[in-house]
Design an enzyme around this catalytic site. Structure first.
Site, short mmCIF file in Angstrom:
data_model
loop_
_atom_site.label_atom_id
_atom_site.label_comp_id
_atom_site.label_asym_id
_atom_site.label_seq_id
_atom_site.Cartn_x
_atom_site.Cartn_y
_atom_site.Cartn_z
N THR A 189 0.83 -1.21 0.00
CA THR A 189 0.00 0.00 0.00
C THR A 189 0.87 1.25 0.00
O THR A 189 0.46 2.30 -0.50
CB THR A 189 -0.94 0.00 1.22
OG1 THR A 189 -1.74 -1.18 1.18
CG2 THR A 189 -1.85 1.22 1.23
N ILE A 220 -4.11 -6.23 9.29
CA ILE A 220 -3.30 -5.19 8.66
C ILE A 220 -4.13 -4.66 7.51
O ILE A 220 -4.38 -5.36 6.53
CB ILE A 220 -1.94 -5.73 8.19
CG1 ILE A 220 -1.14 -6.23 9.41
CG2 ILE A 220 -1.16 -4.65 7.45
CD1 ILE A 220 0.24 -6.76 9.08
N TYR A 227 4.22 -12.70 5.30
CA TYR A 227 3.16 -12.02 4.56
C TYR A 227 2.85 -12.82 3.31
O TYR A 227 3.72 -12.97 2.43
CB TYR A 227 3.60 -10.59 4.23
CG TYR A 227 2.63 -9.76 3.42
CD1 TYR A 227 1.29 -10.12 3.25
CD2 TYR A 227 3.06 -8.58 2.83
CE1 TYR A 227 0.42 -9.33 2.51
CE2 TYR A 227 2.20 -7.78 2.09
CZ TYR A 227 0.89 -8.17 1.92
OH TYR A 227 0.04 -7.39 1.19
N LYS A 240 0.72 -12.30 8.25
CA LYS A 240 -0.37 -11.56 7.61
C LYS A 240 -0.84 -12.40 6.44
O LYS A 240 -0.11 -12.61 5.48
CB LYS A 240 0.11 -10.19 7.11
CG LYS A 240 -0.95 -9.44 6.31
CD LYS A 240 -0.40 -8.16 5.69
CE LYS A 240 -1.45 -7.47 4.83
NZ LYS A 240 -0.92 -6.24 4.16
#
EC number: 4.3.3.7
Length: 297
Positions: free
Chosen positions: A46, A204, A134, A162
């Protein structure tokens, strides 16, 4: 370190000339902390990590660490396609004061599961920071399977995952691995309430860039098992979730932040939000403002 609750994957503000806007960045970070966000991620997907120069990465992380001042953990995105480079960036993040590294599965190269075990163990052994795994297959081309996570989660420096896959079966398999030393975090806003009600430690989030107080409330409700109240708030957020996926992340969320005076755009190859969605962006901003006003009392 236990990473939990409402965690924001921060967007990176640029000015009208495309340069890093540190003033806007500081305002964004401080607004998150004030709203109750429980950890922040610097230079994740992001945050357009792949578009940042080395000195920009350092400025963002140093600034975030200074602003957080120990109030909340600061996670640094350090995942790259090569293990040695990832270790070097993780060490650099440690030098800059990060509390943990968010390490995505190596993009593009598509290693085997054995390769992922070796990759993450090397980073955990040599990177100098606690590691948050992740997994986001649509972005990387690879999938970190639960049985592989089971081989990694006992490492003392691997502290969380995540998981951006939305299937309940995937989350259930990971929750079976959850322990005092290993947290399970959702990486998918639309299904994060379901995940937390099932036992996930937090999320998250992208949406929390624009509704941080609302997301803190949502996480508190879901983690307390208040399914009715969490579900009701989640339903009110559903139009925002849909909007944030209308074009590739972070295009929509940065359109909303820009309308609040936080940054002006993105870096190529990402383009600003298509003009066809301008009216919807205005409606989503109004919804976000309403939700935030209610969450802040």
């Amino acid at each position: 370190m236990r990473i939990h609750g409402s965690i924001t994957a921060l967007a990176t503000p640029f000015d009208a000339a495309g340069r890093l806007d540190i003033d806007a960045w500081r305002r964004l970070v401080e607004s998150q902390i004030t709203a109750g966000t429980q950890a922040i991620v610097v230079a994740g997907s992001t945050g357009e990590a792949s578009a940042l120069e080395d000195d920009e990465y350092a400025r963002l992380l140093e600034s975030a660490v200074a602003l957080a001042a120990g109030r909340i953990p600061v996670l640094a995105g350090t995942g790259l396609s090569n293990t040695a480079k990832t270790i070097r960036l993780t060490r650099r993040a440690a030098e800059l004061g990060a509390d943990a590294a968010l390490v995505v599965t190596p993009p593009y190269v598509r290693p085997t599961q054995e390769g992922l075990v070796a990759h993450y163990n090397a980073i955990a052994d040599q990177g100098g920071l606690p590691v948050v795994l992740y997994n986001v297959p649509p972005r990387t081309g690879g999938d970190l399977l639960p049985e592989t996570v089971a081989r990694l989660c006992g490492h003392p420096n691997i502290v969380a995952i995540k998981e951006a896959r939305a299937e309940p079966e995937r989350m259930a398999a990971l929750l079976a691995l959850r322990s005092q030393g290993f947290a399970v975090l959702s990486g998918d806003d639309p299904t994060c309430v379901r995940a937390m009600l099932a036992g996930a430690d937090g999320v998250i989030s992208v949406a929390s860039n624009v509704v941080p107080a609302t997301f803190r409330r949502l996480c508190d409700l879901a983690r307390a098992g208040e399914a009715g109240s969490a579900g009701s708030l989640d339903a009110r957020l559903a139009p925002l979730y849909r909007f944030l996926a209308i074009e590739p992340n972070p295009i929509p969320v940065k359109a909303l932040l820009a309308r609040r005076g936080v940054g002006h755009g993105l870096r190529l190859p990402l383009l600003p939000l298509s003009a066809a969605y301008a009216a919807e962006a205005e409606a989503m901003l109004a919804l976000a403002d309403q939700l935030e006003q209610q969450a802040r009392g």
